[in-house]
Design a protein around this motif. Structure first.
Motif, PDB file in Angstrom:
ATOM      1  N   VAL A  64     -18.979 -11.570  13.763  1.00  0.00           N
ATOM      2  CA  VAL A  64     -20.258 -11.321  13.100  1.00  0.00           C
ATOM      3  C   VAL A  64     -20.979 -12.643  12.823  1.00  0.00           C
ATOM      4  N   LEU A  65     -22.288 -12.635  13.017  1.00  0.00           N
ATOM      5  CA  LEU A  65     -23.146 -13.752  12.636  1.00  0.00           C
ATOM      6  C   LEU A  65     -24.196 -13.226  11.667  1.00  0.00           C
ATOM      7  N   ALA A  66     -24.557 -14.066  10.707  1.00  0.00           N
ATOM      8  CA  ALA A  66     -25.621 -13.708   9.762  1.00  0.00           C
ATOM      9  C   ALA A  66     -26.974 -14.041  10.362  1.00  0.00           C
ATOM     10  N   ARG A  67     -28.007 -13.340   9.898  1.00  0.00           N
ATOM     11  CA  ARG A  67     -29.377 -13.712  10.242  1.00  0.00           C
ATOM     12  C   ARG A  67     -30.069 -14.186   8.969  1.00  0.00           C
ATOM     13  N   GLY A  68     -30.189 -15.510   8.860  1.00  0.00           N
ATOM     14  CA  GLY A  68     -30.815 -16.106   7.686  1.00  0.00           C
ATOM     15  C   GLY A  68     -29.808 -16.528   6.630  1.00  0.00           C
ATOM     16  N   ALA A  69     -30.243 -17.436   5.761  1.00  0.00           N
ATOM     17  CA  ALA A  69     -29.349 -18.045   4.773  1.00  0.00           C
ATOM     18  C   ALA A  69     -28.854 -17.047   3.730  1.00  0.00           C
ATOM     19  N   ALA A  70     -29.712 -16.099   3.315  1.00  0.00           N
ATOM     20  CA  ALA A  70     -29.288 -15.135   2.286  1.00  0.00           C
ATOM     21  C   ALA A  70     -28.174 -14.239   2.815  1.00  0.00           C
ATOM     22  N   ALA A  71     -28.331 -13.772   4.036  1.00  0.00           N
ATOM     23  CA  ALA A  71     -27.288 -12.934   4.642  1.00  0.00           C
ATOM     24  C   ALA A  71     -26.012 -13.743   4.861  1.00  0.00           C
ATOM     25  N   GLN A  72     -26.163 -15.012   5.230  1.00  0.00           N
ATOM     26  CA  GLN A  72     -24.984 -15.864   5.418  1.00  0.00           C
ATOM     27  C   GLN A  72     -24.220 -16.028   4.109  1.00  0.00           C
ATOM     28  N   ARG A  73     -24.928 -16.224   3.015  1.00  0.00           N
ATOM     29  CA  ARG A  73     -24.265 -16.359   1.708  1.00  0.00           C
ATOM     30  C   ARG A  73     -23.508 -15.079   1.354  1.00  0.00           C
ATOM     31  N   ALA A  74     -24.140 -13.935   1.592  1.00  0.00           N
ATOM     32  CA  ALA A  74     -23.497 -12.661   1.270  1.00  0.00           C
ATOM     33  C   ALA A  74     -22.254 -12.430   2.120  1.00  0.00           C
ATOM     34  N   LEU A  75     -22.340 -12.744   3.410  1.00  0.00           N
ATOM     35  CA  LEU A  75     -21.181 -12.543   4.297  1.00  0.00           C
ATOM     36  C   LEU A  75     -20.082 -13.560   3.996  1.00  0.00           C
ATOM     37  N   ASN A  76     -20.472 -14.810   3.712  1.00  0.00           N
ATOM     38  CA  ASN A  76     -19.467 -15.814   3.318  1.00  0.00           C
ATOM     39  C   ASN A  76     -18.714 -15.356   2.075  1.00  0.00           C
ATOM     40  N   ALA A  77     -19.434 -14.782   1.113  1.00  0.00           N
ATOM     41  CA  ALA A  77     -18.805 -14.297  -0.120  1.00  0.00           C
ATOM     42  C   ALA A  77     -17.847 -13.146   0.178  1.00  0.00           C
ATOM     43  N   ALA A  78     -18.226 -12.276   1.117  1.00  0.00           N
ATOM     44  CA  ALA A  78     -17.352 -11.154   1.485  1.00  0.00           C
ATOM     45  C   ALA A  78     -16.057 -11.658   2.120  1.00  0.00           C
ATOM     46  N   PHE A  79     -16.160 -12.646   2.987  1.00  0.00           N
ATOM     47  CA  PHE A  79     -14.952 -13.221   3.598  1.00  0.00           C
ATOM     48  C   PHE A  79     -14.108 -13.919   2.537  1.00  0.00           C
ATOM     49  N   ALA A  80     -14.749 -14.671   1.640  1.00  0.00           N
ATOM     50  CA  ALA A  80     -14.009 -15.415   0.610  1.00  0.00           C
ATOM     51  C   ALA A  80     -13.284 -14.486  -0.357  1.00  0.00           C
ATOM     52  N   SER A  81     -13.881 -13.328  -0.634  1.00  0.00           N
ATOM     53  CA  SER A  81     -13.269 -12.398  -1.591  1.00  0.00           C
ATOM     54  C   SER A  81     -12.344 -11.380  -0.906  1.00  0.00           C
ATOM     55  N   ARG A  82     -12.179 -11.559   0.399  1.00  0.00           N
ATOM     56  CA  ARG A  82     -11.286 -10.703   1.201  1.00  0.00           C
ATOM     57  C   ARG A  82     -11.685  -9.228   1.161  1.00  0.00           C
ATOM     58  N   THR A  83     -12.992  -8.983   1.155  1.00  0.00           N
ATOM     59  CA  THR A  83     -13.467  -7.609   1.300  1.00  0.00           C
ATOM     60  C   THR A  83     -13.791  -7.309   2.763  1.00  0.00           C
ATOM     61  N   VAL A  84     -13.374  -8.227   3.634  1.00  0.00           N
ATOM     62  CA  VAL A  84     -13.504  -8.036   5.082  1.00  0.00           C
ATOM     63  C   VAL A  84     -12.119  -7.741   5.648  1.00  0.00           C
ATOM     64  N   THR A  85     -12.004  -6.700   6.451  1.00  0.00           N
ATOM     65  CA  THR A  85     -10.731  -6.366   7.109  1.00  0.00           C
ATOM     66  C   THR A  85     -10.859  -6.628   8.598  1.00  0.00           C
ATOM     67  N   LYS A  86      -9.969  -7.493   9.101  1.00  0.00           N
ATOM     68  CA  LYS A  86      -9.961  -7.826  10.530  1.00  0.00           C
ATOM     69  C   LYS A  86      -8.669  -7.306  11.149  1.00  0.00           C
ATOM     70  N   ARG A  87      -8.796  -6.717  12.314  1.00  0.00           N
ATOM     71  CA  ARG A  87      -7.609  -6.264  13.057  1.00  0.00           C
ATOM     72  C   ARG A  87      -7.647  -6.861  14.461  1.00  0.00           C
ATOM     73  N   TYR A  88      -6.471  -7.196  14.941  1.00  0.00           N
ATOM     74  CA  TYR A  88      -6.332  -7.781  16.268  1.00  0.00           C
ATOM     75  C   TYR A  88      -5.279  -7.009  17.061  1.00  0.00           C
ATOM     76  N   ILE A  89      -5.435  -7.034  18.377  1.00  0.00           N
ATOM     77  CA  ILE A  89      -4.397  -6.569  19.289  1.00  0.00           C
ATOM     78  C   ILE A  89      -3.832  -7.804  19.981  1.00  0.00           C
ATOM     79  N   ALA A  90      -2.514  -7.867  20.119  1.00  0.00           N
ATOM     80  CA  ALA A  90      -1.884  -8.975  20.833  1.00  0.00           C
ATOM     81  C   ALA A  90      -0.702  -8.451  21.638  1.00  0.00           C
ATOM     82  N   VAL A  91      -0.373  -9.174  22.695  1.00  0.00           N
ATOM     83  CA  VAL A  91       0.867  -8.935  23.427  1.00  0.00           C
ATOM     84  C   VAL A  91       1.744 -10.160  23.218  1.00  0.00           C
ATOM     85  N   VAL A  92       2.958  -9.938  22.725  1.00  0.00           N
ATOM     86  CA  VAL A  92       3.852 -11.054  22.410  1.00  0.00           C
ATOM     87  C   VAL A  92       5.101 -10.998  23.279  1.00  0.00           C
ATOM     88  N   ALA A  93       5.721 -12.145  23.438  1.00  0.00           N
ATOM     89  CA  ALA A  93       6.925 -12.242  24.252  1.00  0.00           C
ATOM     90  C   ALA A  93       8.112 -11.607  23.540  1.00  0.00           C
TER      91      ALA A  93
END
Length: 215
Positions: A64-93
């Motif tokens: 995700v990218l923000a559009r404009g400084a206000a949106a960037q601040r809001a998204l940065n705060a969401a990442f910092a407060s861990r209200t963002v959930t990220k999931r990944y798929i991986a293949v491991v040895a």
């Protein structure tokens, strides 16, 4: 992929959600040959696009990218407060046995390996707390690999790669951390950001975006 090409999963006045290909930098690097990157491509279409988080060059998937400084601040705060959930798929040895519960946890502190930058290492004295949740999706007995779903609770650089390596199951195709056998399993790092759930930077509505792994 054409240098200007972008795969846009979602766009509005406050944010862009893109599907980053493997092998593309998230932000510019040092040198003329490292100026093509996801943020530069996004800014050619939307000059107000601003970076919020990054994926490693070798990692593909939702960003995700923000559009404009206000949106960037809001998204940065969401990442910092861990209200963002990220999931990944991986293949491991190797054959990674399923955890006793539905999800297992890797809780190992990570620090930059200064003499060998940009590598990271586990350091129980100086490392920053780093937590990854994981679960087994399937096994490939012919290739001796395991397909896993990963959820980084913290967001350290190279966290998923270092944590999987630390438990003895490096991510297939990892040119930075993998043994020769692990590197030979794939011609790219088999790590894909498959979903991102976050509050909208203006409305705070919870939104979820997904991208299927092509491996």
């Amino acid at each position: 992929m054409h240098p200007a090409e972008l795969t846009i999963l979602y766009a509005d006045e406050a944010m862009l959600v893109l599907d980053k290909p493997a092998g593309l930098l998230s932000v510019p690097g040092r040198g003329e040959d490292k100026q093509d990157c996801l943020s530069a491509r996004a800014q050619r279409l939307h000059p107000d696009a601003l970076i919020v988080h990054r994926l490693d060059m070798a990692t593909s998937g939702v960003m995700v990218l923000a559009r404009g400084a206000a949106a960037q601040r809001a998204l940065n705060a969401a990442f910092a407060s861990r209200t963002v959930t990220k999931r990944y798929i991986a293949v491991v040895a190797g054959h990674l046995a399923p955890p006793a519960e539905s999800w297992g946890v890797i809780d190992l502190p990570i620090i930059v390996d200064w003499p060998n930058r940009p590598r990271r290492i586990i350091d129980h004295q100086l490392g920053k707390p780093s937590v990854t949740r994981w679960r087994v999706l399937s096994h490939d007995t012919d290739l001796d690999t395991t397909r896993v779903e990963l959820e980084p609770v913290t967001g350290r650089s190279h966290q998923l790669r270092v944590h999987l390596l630390a438990v003895g199951h490096g991510i297939a195709g990892d040119a930075l951390y993998g043994s020769p056998r692990v590197q030979a399993l794939a011609d790219r790092l088999l790590l894909h950001a498959c979903s991102l759930e976050l509050p909208h930077p203006v409305t705070a509505e919870v939104m979820r975006f997904a991208s299927s792994a092509n491996f």
